[in-house]
Enzyme design. Structure first.
Site, short mmCIF file in Angstrom:
data_model
loop_
_atom_site.label_atom_id
_atom_site.label_comp_id
_atom_site.label_asym_id
_atom_site.label_seq_id
_atom_site.Cartn_x
_atom_site.Cartn_y
_atom_site.Cartn_z
N SER A 50 0.85 -1.19 0.00
CA SER A 50 0.00 0.00 0.00
C SER A 50 0.88 1.24 0.00
O SER A 50 2.10 1.16 0.29
CB SER A 50 -0.89 0.01 1.25
N ASP A 82 -1.05 -1.56 -4.03
CA ASP A 82 -2.42 -1.69 -3.53
C ASP A 82 -3.02 -0.29 -3.32
O ASP A 82 -2.39 0.58 -2.70
CB ASP A 82 -2.36 -2.44 -2.19
N GLY A 181 -10.61 -4.26 6.96
CA GLY A 181 -10.47 -4.30 8.41
C GLY A 181 -11.02 -5.58 9.03
O GLY A 181 -11.45 -6.50 8.31
N ALA A 215 -11.18 -9.07 1.94
CA ALA A 215 -11.61 -10.47 1.90
C ALA A 215 -10.99 -11.33 2.99
O ALA A 215 -10.93 -12.56 2.87
CB ALA A 215 -11.31 -11.05 0.52
N SER A 216 -10.52 -10.71 4.07
CA SER A 216 -10.04 -11.53 5.19
C SER A 216 -11.22 -12.24 5.83
O SER A 216 -12.31 -11.68 5.94
CB SER A 216 -9.34 -10.65 6.24
N ASP A 258 -5.15 -8.76 4.15
CA ASP A 258 -4.21 -8.02 5.00
C ASP A 258 -4.56 -8.25 6.47
O ASP A 258 -3.72 -8.68 7.27
CB ASP A 258 -4.26 -6.52 4.66
P1 13P Z 1 -8.75 -7.08 4.61
O1 13P Z 1 -8.77 -5.90 5.53
O2 13P Z 1 -10.04 -7.81 4.62
O3 13P Z 1 -7.58 -7.99 4.85
O4 13P Z 1 -8.58 -6.50 3.10
C1 13P Z 1 -7.30 -6.15 2.63
C2 13P Z 1 -7.38 -5.44 1.31
O5 13P Z 1 -8.38 -5.36 0.64
C3 13P Z 1 -6.12 -4.81 0.86
O6 13P Z 1 -6.33 -4.06 -0.30
O1 G3H Z 2 -6.76 -1.99 1.97
C1 G3H Z 2 -5.84 -1.60 2.68
C2 G3H Z 2 -4.79 -2.49 3.20
O2 G3H Z 2 -5.25 -3.24 4.29
C3 G3H Z 2 -3.54 -1.71 3.51
O3 G3H Z 2 -3.65 -1.01 4.69
O4 G3H Z 2 -2.79 1.29 4.12
O5 G3H Z 2 -2.78 0.46 6.48
O6 G3H Z 2 -1.20 -0.49 4.78
P1 G3H Z 2 -2.56 0.14 5.04
ZN ZN Z 3 -8.24 -3.11 -0.43
#
Ligand code: 13P
Ligand code: G3H
Ligand code: ZN
Length: 311
Positions: A50, A82, A181, A215-216, A258
């Site tokens: 990211s 990302d 999240g 998608a976690s 993530d």
């Molecule tokens: P989660 O928060 O569900 O793991 O999603 C991560 C994501 O979409 C990163 O782009």
């Molecule tokens: O969709 C976002 C990811 O979970 C990345 O999160 O910007 O805190 O690294 P972050």
């Molecule tokens: Zn995302």
């Protein structure tokens, strides 16, 4: 094999009815944990960074660590930006060796999203880099921006063909009820995804790779460890794995994870320090965090993605 873009990965995934895991990387232990799992199970993988991860770890470190993973494993690995927030950020990543970028114009008015995405595609394709766009907005927190559940909106299937044709994107992230999240649904709320929208999108875009963000599945075994050692995750709810498997068997070729990695790493470290309060060598607790990451990614490959032995 050098770093690859997502073109062939997605074609194989679409045809084979499975999905590629796209795992967020912030440091060496997370990356090594992911790659170890992929090596053991012979799975292709997308390592994604990211904008804020890039600020935290710095581009050259992330790029060279991913190169090291490619050298060590010989697996098909894509390095992906990302939630790219601007043309300039995408350009920096493309110029700096990323093989895939997401330009996230999902918060913009439709025509502005088309214009920005088209500009990134033009720059990326001239350099062999694939591009993911997004239509529709997920709820939750991403890159320090929080989207309230009532401000999120599902993807409109009537827009997807026009968007893909006019921008030239290689894959499309859609909003069907997932969110970023660890708190994806309210306590007592039944997790649901809009498979009707996914099928409508598939009808409009036959053979085209779709991406699921947020998608976690928020794996209970790690939630309970984090809670046991002082976390406040009791209300954490993720996407049920059977829904993710169904999505992977349809047009969804990339599943973003993530939060499950964050939970697993935190669980490993909290447990280690609680059980070994005298330890102060970071290799000891970070090592346990890394082992938990490997366990999670193996679990995803085997129970959600179906990407084992597809490298
Ligand atoms: P989660 O928060 O569900 O793991 O999603 C991560 C994501 O979409 C990163 O782009
Ligand atoms: O969709 C976002 C990811 O979970 C990345 O999160 O910007 O805190 O690294 P972050
Ligand atoms: Zn995302």
């Amino acid at each position: 094999m050098p770093l690859v873009n997502t073109k062939e990965m997605f074609k194989n995934a679409y045809d084979g009815g499975y999905a590629i895991g796209a795992f967020n990387v912030n440091n060496m232990e997370i990356m090594q944990g992911i790659v170890e799992a992929c090596k053991e199970l012979n799975s292709p993988v997308i390592l994604q960074v990211s904008g804020s991860a890039r600020k935290y770890a710095h581009h050259p470190y992330l790029y060279h660590m991913v190169q090291a993973a490619v050298e060590e494993t010989g697996l098909p690995i894509a390095l992906h930006l990302d939630h790219g927030s601007s043309f300039e950020l995408c350009k920096d990543c493309i110029d700096g060796g990323f093989t895939s970028v997401m330009i996230d114009g999902s918060h913009l008015p439709y025509e502005e999203n088309v214009e920005l995405t088209r500009k990134v595609v033009e720059y990326a394709h001239a350099r062999g880099v694939t591009v993911e766009g997004e239509l529709g907005q997920l709820a939750g927190v991403e890159d320090e921006v929080s989207v309230e559940a009532d401000k999120a909106n599902y993807t409109d299937p009537d827009q997807v063909l026009d968007f893909v044709t006019r921008t030239g994107v290689d894959s499309l992230a859609i909003a069907i009820g997932t969110s970023h999240g660890a708190f994806k649904f309210k306590p007592g709320q039944k997790p649901q995804l809009r498979f009707d929208i996914l099928r409508e999108v598939m009808n409009r875009l036959p053979g085209f790779p779709i991406v699921l963000h947020g998608a976690s599945s928020v794996m209970p075994e790690y939630v309970s460890v984090v809670n046991q050692y002082g976390g406040e995750m009791a209300d954490a709810i993720g996407i049920p794995e059977d829904m993710l498997r169904e999505a992977a068997s349809l047009a969804v070729c990339k599943i973003n994870v993530d939060s499950d990695l964050r939970l697993a790493m935190t669980a490993g470290i909290r447990r280690h320090l609680a059980e070994n309060p005298k330890h102060f060598d970071p290799r000891q607790y970070l090592g346990d965090g890394r082992t938990c990451i490997t366990e999670v990614v193996k679990h995803k490959i085997q129970n959600v993605l179906g990407s084992a032995d597809r490298a």
